[in-house]
Design a protein around this motif. Structure first.
Motif, short mmCIF file in Angstrom:
data_model
loop_
_atom_site.label_atom_id
_atom_site.label_comp_id
_atom_site.label_asym_id
_atom_site.label_seq_id
_atom_site.Cartn_x
_atom_site.Cartn_y
_atom_site.Cartn_z
N ARG A 80 -10.93 16.84 22.45
CA ARG A 80 -10.10 15.79 23.07
C ARG A 80 -10.90 14.99 24.09
N ARG A 81 -11.73 15.69 24.85
CA ARG A 81 -12.58 15.02 25.83
C ARG A 81 -13.59 14.11 25.15
N TYR A 82 -14.21 14.60 24.09
CA TYR A 82 -15.23 13.80 23.39
C TYR A 82 -14.60 12.57 22.73
N GLU A 83 -13.43 12.73 22.19
CA GLU A 83 -12.77 11.59 21.53
C GLU A 83 -12.51 10.45 22.51
N LYS A 84 -12.23 10.80 23.76
CA LYS A 84 -12.02 9.77 24.78
C LYS A 84 -13.31 9.06 25.15
N MET A 85 -14.46 9.70 24.82
CA MET A 85 -15.76 9.14 25.16
C MET A 85 -16.54 8.73 23.91
N GLU A 86 -15.85 8.48 22.83
CA GLU A 86 -16.53 8.23 21.56
C GLU A 86 -17.52 7.06 21.65
N SER A 87 -17.12 5.97 22.26
CA SER A 87 -18.02 4.81 22.34
C SER A 87 -19.28 5.13 23.13
N GLN A 88 -19.13 5.88 24.23
CA GLN A 88 -20.31 6.26 25.02
C GLN A 88 -21.22 7.20 24.24
N TYR A 116 -28.53 24.76 13.77
CA TYR A 116 -29.71 25.40 14.36
C TYR A 116 -30.61 24.37 15.05
N ALA A 117 -30.83 23.26 14.37
CA ALA A 117 -31.73 22.22 14.91
C ALA A 117 -31.21 21.68 16.23
N GLY A 118 -29.89 21.66 16.40
CA GLY A 118 -29.31 21.11 17.62
C GLY A 118 -29.59 21.94 18.85
N ILE A 119 -29.94 23.20 18.69
CA ILE A 119 -30.20 24.09 19.83
C ILE A 119 -31.27 23.50 20.74
N GLU A 120 -32.31 22.95 20.16
CA GLU A 120 -33.43 22.41 20.94
C GLU A 120 -33.03 21.21 21.78
N TYR A 121 -31.99 20.50 21.38
CA TYR A 121 -31.58 19.28 22.06
C TYR A 121 -30.33 19.44 22.92
N LEU A 122 -29.49 20.37 22.56
CA LEU A 122 -28.18 20.46 23.20
C LEU A 122 -28.04 21.61 24.20
N LEU A 123 -29.04 22.47 24.30
CA LEU A 123 -29.04 23.51 25.32
C LEU A 123 -30.10 23.17 26.36
N ILE A 124 -29.66 22.80 27.53
CA ILE A 124 -30.54 22.33 28.59
C ILE A 124 -30.69 23.42 29.65
N GLU A 125 -31.90 23.65 30.07
CA GLU A 125 -32.15 24.70 31.05
C GLU A 125 -32.22 24.09 32.45
N GLU A 126 -31.35 24.57 33.32
CA GLU A 126 -31.32 24.13 34.72
C GLU A 126 -31.21 25.34 35.63
N PRO A 135 -21.83 14.68 27.68
CA PRO A 135 -21.92 13.21 27.60
C PRO A 135 -21.71 12.50 28.93
N LYS A 136 -21.07 13.18 29.88
CA LYS A 136 -20.88 12.57 31.20
C LYS A 136 -22.14 12.67 32.05
N ALA A 137 -22.86 13.75 31.90
CA ALA A 137 -24.03 13.99 32.75
C ALA A 137 -25.35 13.60 32.10
N ASN A 138 -25.40 13.55 30.77
CA ASN A 138 -26.66 13.30 30.06
C ASN A 138 -26.58 12.00 29.27
N ASN A 139 -27.54 11.13 29.51
CA ASN A 139 -27.52 9.80 28.90
C ASN A 139 -28.29 9.70 27.59
N LEU A 222 -21.72 19.96 19.14
CA LEU A 222 -22.54 19.86 17.94
C LEU A 222 -21.72 19.29 16.79
N HIS A 223 -20.57 19.87 16.56
CA HIS A 223 -19.72 19.42 15.46
C HIS A 223 -19.34 17.95 15.64
N TYR A 224 -18.97 17.57 16.85
CA TYR A 224 -18.54 16.20 17.09
C TYR A 224 -19.70 15.22 16.89
N LEU A 225 -20.87 15.57 17.35
CA LEU A 225 -22.04 14.71 17.18
C LEU A 225 -22.39 14.53 15.71
N ILE A 226 -22.28 15.59 14.92
CA ILE A 226 -22.57 15.49 13.49
C ILE A 226 -21.53 14.59 12.82
#
Length: 237
Positions: A80-88, A116-126, A135-139, A222-226
């Motif tokens: 629901r959150r991602y759908e509200k930010m679809e354009s962004q 599997y491929a998304g792990i390298e891009y979607l898991l950020i170490e902080e 999507p709110k914090a990462n451009n 991941l699912h939403y991005l695909i």
């Protein structure tokens, strides 16, 4: 003369029996070795390789990943959150190098799949902790340095294309990475062992309860991005 003939005949007979037995052993050994080679050379299909990533299939796909009803229910708030930010989100996908992201979100090869491929891009170490791309914090989408030395292709091959189907395989793998336990997964130590009780989703849930919410979040984004990448005007078109 008769005695000599009898002894010679006996030796010949023994020789024939010995050679026959040796041939039987060698043939059976060759058959066993051939069977072993053939078994090792079998390449099994990814059991989730034909998933269609769409809004209508979200629940069934998440179930196939290994999520239970409560976890699937939790994932709906992310969607629901991602759908509200679809354009962004669309803009962020197009902002990043499309060639690299196509390999991640559009891939349908035998070497690796998007989950599997998304792990390298979607898991950020902080600060020593793995968090999920937001999507709110990462451009943009960038490959993460912590994953540079890890072969996701090898892990994918080992987990998803083995002779034995491992339960909840996708979420088990994601949870290993989210919790920072990928070395246990790579070396196939319990509870990420090779088979039977050593591959134990229940134990992972008990031990990594704090990481599970992030696993659900990862599988949701991941699912939403695909979906977006493969949809109308997506980067995969």
């Amino acid at each position: 003369m008769k005695q000599w003939f009898t002894i010679r005949s006996w030796l010949v007979l023994v020789g024939i029996l010995a050679m026959g037995g040796l041939n039987v052993f060698l043939i059976s050994r060759e058959h066993i070795e051939t069977a072993m080679v053939e078994e090792n050379e079998i390449e099994y299909d990814d059991r989730l390789g034909d998933l269609v990533y769409s809004k209508a299939n979200r629940e069934s796909n998440l179930e196939a990943f290994g999520l239970n009803p409560d976890q699937i229910k939790s994932s709906k708030k992310y969607f629901r959150r991602y759908e509200k930010m679809e354009s962004q989100i669309r803009a962020r996908l197009k902002k990043t190098d499309v060639t690299n992201l196509s390999d991640v979100f559009c891939a349908r090869t035998d070497e690796i799949r998007p989950r599997y491929a998304g792990i390298e891009y979607l898991l950020i170490e902080e600060k020593g902790e793995r968090i999920v791309w937001n999507p709110k914090a990462n451009n943009s989408f960038e490959p993460q340095g912590w994953a540079a030395s890890i072969s996701l292709e090898t892990i994918y091959e080992d987990i998803e294309k083995g002779r034995i189907e491992l339960p909840a395989s996708t979420v088990m793998v994601v949870t290993a990475f989210v919790s920072g336990n990928e070395n246990l997964l790579i070396s196939r130590q319990e509870p990420w062992g090779r088979s039977g009780r050593s591959w134990d989703w229940e134990t992972v849930q008990n031990q990594q309860s704090k990481a599970l919410s992030r696993s659900v979040e990862y599988l949701s984004i991941l699912h939403y991005l695909i979906e977006i990448a493969n949809g109308d005007d997506g980067i995969c078109q």
